[in-house]
Design a protein around this motif. Structure first.
Motif, PDB file in Angstrom:
ATOM      1  N   GLU A 214      -9.574   0.691  -4.556  1.00  0.00           N
ATOM      2  CA  GLU A 214      -9.883  -0.095  -5.753  1.00  0.00           C
ATOM      3  C   GLU A 214      -8.707  -0.986  -6.138  1.00  0.00           C
ATOM      4  O   GLU A 214      -8.902  -2.088  -6.662  1.00  0.00           O
ATOM      5  N   GLY A 215      -7.485  -0.518  -5.840  1.00  0.00           N
ATOM      6  CA  GLY A 215      -6.311  -1.344  -6.077  1.00  0.00           C
ATOM      7  C   GLY A 215      -6.290  -2.587  -5.216  1.00  0.00           C
ATOM      8  O   GLY A 215      -5.677  -3.604  -5.583  1.00  0.00           O
TER       9      GLY A 215
ATOM     10  N   ALA B  85      -4.440  10.873   6.316  1.00  0.00           N
ATOM     11  CA  ALA B  85      -5.842  10.602   5.977  1.00  0.00           C
ATOM     12  C   ALA B  85      -5.947   9.414   5.028  1.00  0.00           C
ATOM     13  O   ALA B  85      -6.810   8.537   5.189  1.00  0.00           O
ATOM     14  N   ILE B  86      -5.077   9.355   4.028  1.00  0.00           N
ATOM     15  CA  ILE B  86      -5.129   8.283   3.036  1.00  0.00           C
ATOM     16  C   ILE B  86      -4.879   6.933   3.698  1.00  0.00           C
ATOM     17  O   ILE B  86      -5.637   5.969   3.499  1.00  0.00           O
ATOM     18  N   LEU B  87      -3.839   6.833   4.505  1.00  0.00           N
ATOM     19  CA  LEU B  87      -3.504   5.567   5.141  1.00  0.00           C
ATOM     20  C   LEU B  87      -4.508   5.202   6.231  1.00  0.00           C
ATOM     21  O   LEU B  87      -4.809   4.021   6.436  1.00  0.00           O
ATOM     22  N   SER B  88      -5.066   6.205   6.926  1.00  0.00           N
ATOM     23  CA  SER B  88      -6.083   5.930   7.947  1.00  0.00           C
ATOM     24  C   SER B  88      -7.345   5.365   7.318  1.00  0.00           C
ATOM     25  O   SER B  88      -8.012   4.504   7.896  1.00  0.00           O
ATOM     26  N   ALA B  89      -7.685   5.869   6.125  1.00  0.00           N
ATOM     27  CA  ALA B  89      -8.882   5.358   5.434  1.00  0.00           C
ATOM     28  C   ALA B  89      -8.719   3.880   5.088  1.00  0.00           C
ATOM     29  O   ALA B  89      -9.699   3.128   5.060  1.00  0.00           O
ATOM     30  N   ILE B  90      -7.468   3.466   4.820  1.00  0.00           N
ATOM     31  CA  ILE B  90      -7.206   2.059   4.510  1.00  0.00           C
ATOM     32  C   ILE B  90      -7.196   1.219   5.786  1.00  0.00           C
ATOM     33  O   ILE B  90      -7.702   0.091   5.818  1.00  0.00           O
ATOM     34  N   GLU B  91      -6.642   1.783   6.839  1.00  0.00           N
ATOM     35  CA  GLU B  91      -6.423   1.029   8.079  1.00  0.00           C
ATOM     36  C   GLU B  91      -7.661   0.952   8.958  1.00  0.00           C
ATOM     37  O   GLU B  91      -7.940  -0.078   9.570  1.00  0.00           O
TER      38      GLU B  91
ATOM     39  N   ILE C 167       0.838  -1.198   0.000  1.00  0.00           N
ATOM     40  CA  ILE C 167       0.000   0.000   0.000  1.00  0.00           C
ATOM     41  C   ILE C 167       0.872   1.247   0.000  1.00  0.00           C
ATOM     42  O   ILE C 167       0.615   2.214  -0.737  1.00  0.00           O
ATOM     43  N   GLU C 168       1.924   1.254   0.822  1.00  0.00           N
ATOM     44  CA  GLU C 168       2.850   2.387   0.856  1.00  0.00           C
ATOM     45  C   GLU C 168       3.489   2.584  -0.527  1.00  0.00           C
ATOM     46  O   GLU C 168       3.617   3.714  -1.009  1.00  0.00           O
ATOM     47  N   LYS C 169       3.848   1.471  -1.156  1.00  0.00           N
ATOM     48  CA  LYS C 169       4.478   1.552  -2.466  1.00  0.00           C
ATOM     49  C   LYS C 169       3.504   2.087  -3.510  1.00  0.00           C
ATOM     50  O   LYS C 169       3.875   2.913  -4.353  1.00  0.00           O
TER      51      LYS C 169
END
Length: 735
Positions: A360-361, A328-334, A306-308
């Protein structure tokens, strides 16, 4: 047009009838002539004799018509008229042949026989006793509506209101209302407590009748839903009910206690103070708290992949996400649920695009929703992904009282792994409750909003309560991007939020202030800007580009008055332009109009031929055609044309000027805002901020510098009594 004219004659045929609202077109024979009669005549059939009161009008296409205001009817009593009446199909189960047999047997006495001695219909060849009873039942149902209309007219209620009550209670309508006039207060009937109370007082009921007290208490609670309260402190509720009902404290306390025991209301104690809820609001806030608490317990580990992917997106799009954006982006995933807030120019849209791409990825199905059609359309344009209204997403249907019923719920959840909801400040308690019930376990929820915007029109303050509970992960974007700082609209919006005066001395750019000396001058300047100065200077159109946003509806610079002035200037009367007057005023072909309630039954056709249904609250269009004979209108919304019945057209109003509240979730090329000695209740910071942030290209304030300053300095937050924040905190203690 002459008013209060009279016409008497025999109904020859029913040309058209809308069974939903009772609107009818009749052909009436009077004095050897046939006349077209139109109006709400839900129970009239061919063969009846009518005494009509109304006015004559000349339709440009269909000629002379008599528009009915009220009527009296007399059932046919001669053989020929009785036959015509029965043969018309007025009574279910009787066609022309059966009508001929019945009339041949009983002649002019037929209708009396059907009402008083229905078993005698079995004397007619071919009619069994069972069929005679079926015909009698159909006859009684037909005349039950007549009885309701007649009885309700004595109470001052309209035929439309009688029809709505008849649909709810049927043959028991009159008895129901006579037994308890406050049954008219039921949601969906649109009659209300005050009118029901006048009817009850006319029946010589005592002022302290327990049913009156209970109806008054419920009225206060329901009325305050419109003020945003999901509950009221008991002391304030009692005081308001006493004032409304003109009674002492004791009967209100007793009624309230009875309502608590009967679960007509619910109560909670917060910090030693008792609060009273309507049951559905209490259940909704309780459910929201428990469901949100469960969702906050869901976590997904952030993998190196995900980081990549995020770093790849930065290189591909030439973007370097700020620290808070990355969080915000990583929190939405986590996280299972996330609140994302920020003002204009802080990169919310860029952040959302990255969130959608990463989700979506991962193979997740992402849905995007917003409270209004315009907000959903804007989200689609900004993200490049389809966005729908929350109502459309939940597949709304409307019940018989015009209340929403959602097809998507716990038993039929959404097929989504993640849901993004934009403009969360506009989402009220009941809608958010329905949304949560439609989410599958494990579905991520990303709530996006601007806490400095105006709160929801409906009851509750969901976004604020979620934030103030400190129970949910939240990221606030505060850094304004450099390119956004080039816009004076954005710069001044942030100044307003900070409590600083916007820069009003600009001579160039996208933000202007035009000082005025009076409300009259302010109104005339607004009209001049829309009709002449802006079209001439910028090539903009008052119909497609320019939007006037007024703080309120009343007064010289309220939307009602401004719409009258703008209509007269931009779309004046013309002998080739048809007009229609509804509950919300006069509409004319060529007018700019707004739809004011979500309606998923209105049919539309795109220019390419595609058809569909649904027009949303806040949609703005152009009234292309009024068809008086067919009782329809055509309104163009961008590339589609919606067909309105007369009844649906009550959901339209002029939109040259709209309130700031109505503009929420929308964005306009050019915005003109009159600000001159606003009423105190419409003179505060959030209102000005919301108006300013609706402009995409050009913003013009017209009025008084002192009014602008008073709005900026007044940072009062509208008080809303809710229980959600406390329920969220209580839910935390339970887990």
């Amino acid at each position: 047009m002459a008013k209060d004219e009279r016409l008497s004659g025999m109904v020859e045929r029913v040309v058209f009838r809308n069974t939903e609202n009772g609107w009818t077109v009749l052909e009436v024979a009077a004095e050897d002539e046939f006349h077209t009669v139109v109006g709400i005549l839900p129970a009239i059939e061919a063969g009846e004799y009518l005494q009509l009161t109304g006015e004559w009008g000349e339709h440009p296409r269909y000629g002379r018509q008599f528009v009915v205001q009220s009527y009296e009817h007399q059932l046919p009593n001669d053989t020929e008229s009785v036959f015509r009446y029965l043969a018309s199909g007025a009574i279910k189960g009787i066609g022309p042949a059966t009508a001929a047999s019945i009339v041949q047997k009983f002649g002019g006495d037929t209708l009396r026989i059907m009402e008083e001695e229905p078993e005698r219909l079995a004397e007619v060849r071919g009619i069994t006793l069972a069929r005679a009873r079926t015909i009698a039942q159909a006859y009684n149902e037909q005349f039950g509506l007549r009885e309701v209309i007649l009885a309700f007219s004595a109470y001052g209620l309209t035929q439309s209101e009688a029809l709505r009550c008849w649909k709810r209670w049927g043959a028991a309508t009159v008895e129901t209302v006579r037994k308890d006039p406050y049954s008219l207060c039921a949601p969906g009937l649109r009659i209300g407590f005050e009118r029901a109370d006048r009817i009850c007082m006319g029946m010589d009921r005592p002022p302290d009748d327990p049913r009156r007290i209970e109806a008054g208490v419920l009225h206060v609670l329901r009325h305050n839903l419109r003020n945003g309260h999901t509950c009221l402190p008991q002391d304030k509720l009692i005081a308001a009910a006493m004032l409304l009902l003109g009674v002492g404290e004791a009967p209100v306390l007793q009624a309230l206690e009875d309502m608590m025991h009967g679960f007509t209301v619910r109560t909670e104690t917060f910090d030693g103070r008792l609060f009273v809820f309507l049951p559905d609001l209490h259940m909704a806030e309780r459910y929201i708290a428990s469901r949100i608490r469960l969702m906050t317990g869901f976590h997904t580990a952030i993998t190196p992949l995900i980081e990549k992917n995020l770093e790849t997106a930065e290189r591909k799009n030439g973007i370097k996400y700020q620290t808070q954006q990355r969080l915000a982006i990583l929190s939405a995933i986590e996280k299972g649920v996330l609140i994302l807030t920020g003002g204009p120019g802080t990169g919310k849209t860029t952040t959302l695009r990255a969130i959608i791409m990463l989700l979506e990825g991962l193979g997740e199905r992402v849905e995007i929703a917003a409270p209004t059609g315009r907000a959903a359309k804007r989200m689609s344009e900004l993200t490049g992904c389809e966005a729908r209204t929350i109502h459309r997403l939940l597949e709304v249907q409307w019940d018989g009282t015009d209340m929403p019923v959602f097809e998507r719920n716990e038993k039929n959840p959404l097929d989504a792994d993640a849901l993004i909801v934009d403009e969360m400040s506009m989402v009220d308690t009941l809608l958010f409750d329905s949304l949560l019930r439609a989410l599958r376990p494990g579905c991520r929820l990303i709530l996006v909003g601007d806490t400095d915007q105006l709160p929801a029109v409906g009851a509750g303050r969901v976004l604020h309560d979620l934030i103030e509970s400190h129970m949910l992960p939240m990221v606030e974007l505060t850094e304004v991007f450099r390119q956004a700082m080039e816009s004076e609209i954005i710069v001044n919006a942030h100044r307003i939020v900070a409590g600083d005066m916007p820069v009003l001395s600009g001579k160039t750019g996208d933000f202007f202030f035009l000082p005025q000396r009076s409300t009259e001058d302010t109104a005339q300047t607004v009209v001049d800007l829309c009709a002449r100065r802006l079209p001439a200077g910028y090539g903009t159109s008052a119909f497609g580009d320019i939007q006037v946003l007024s703080p309120g509806r009343k007064g010289e610079i309220g939307t009602v008055r401004l719409n009258e002035l703008l209509q007269a200037e931009l779309n004046p009367p013309h002998d080739k332009k048809r007009e229609w007057r509804g509950e919300n005023g006069l509409l004319r072909e060529g007018d700019k109009v707004m739809h004011i309630r979500n309606n998923y039954d209105i049919v539309w056709t795109r220019d390419g031929g595609e058809t569909g249904t649904g027009v949303f609250n806040g949609d703005i269009g152009l009234l292309e055609e009024i068809n008086v004979r067919e009782q329809t209108m055509h309104v163009r919304y961008d590339d589609r044309v919606a067909l309105y019945t007369w009844d649906q057209a009550q959901e339209l109003e002029l939109a040259y000027a709209i309130t700031v509240h109505k503009s929420q979730g929308s964005e306009f090329h050019t915005v003109v805002v009159p600000v001159y000695r606003n009423p105190s209740q419409l003179c505060y910071r959030n209102l000005l901020y919301t108006a300013v942030t609706r402009a995409r290209t050009l913003l013009i304030l017209v009025g008084s510098r002192e009014t602008v300053q008073s709005m900026v300095e007044n940072d009062r937050k509208t008080l809303r009594y809710t229980g959600l924040c406390r329920f969220l905190q209580d839910a935390q203690e339970l887990f």
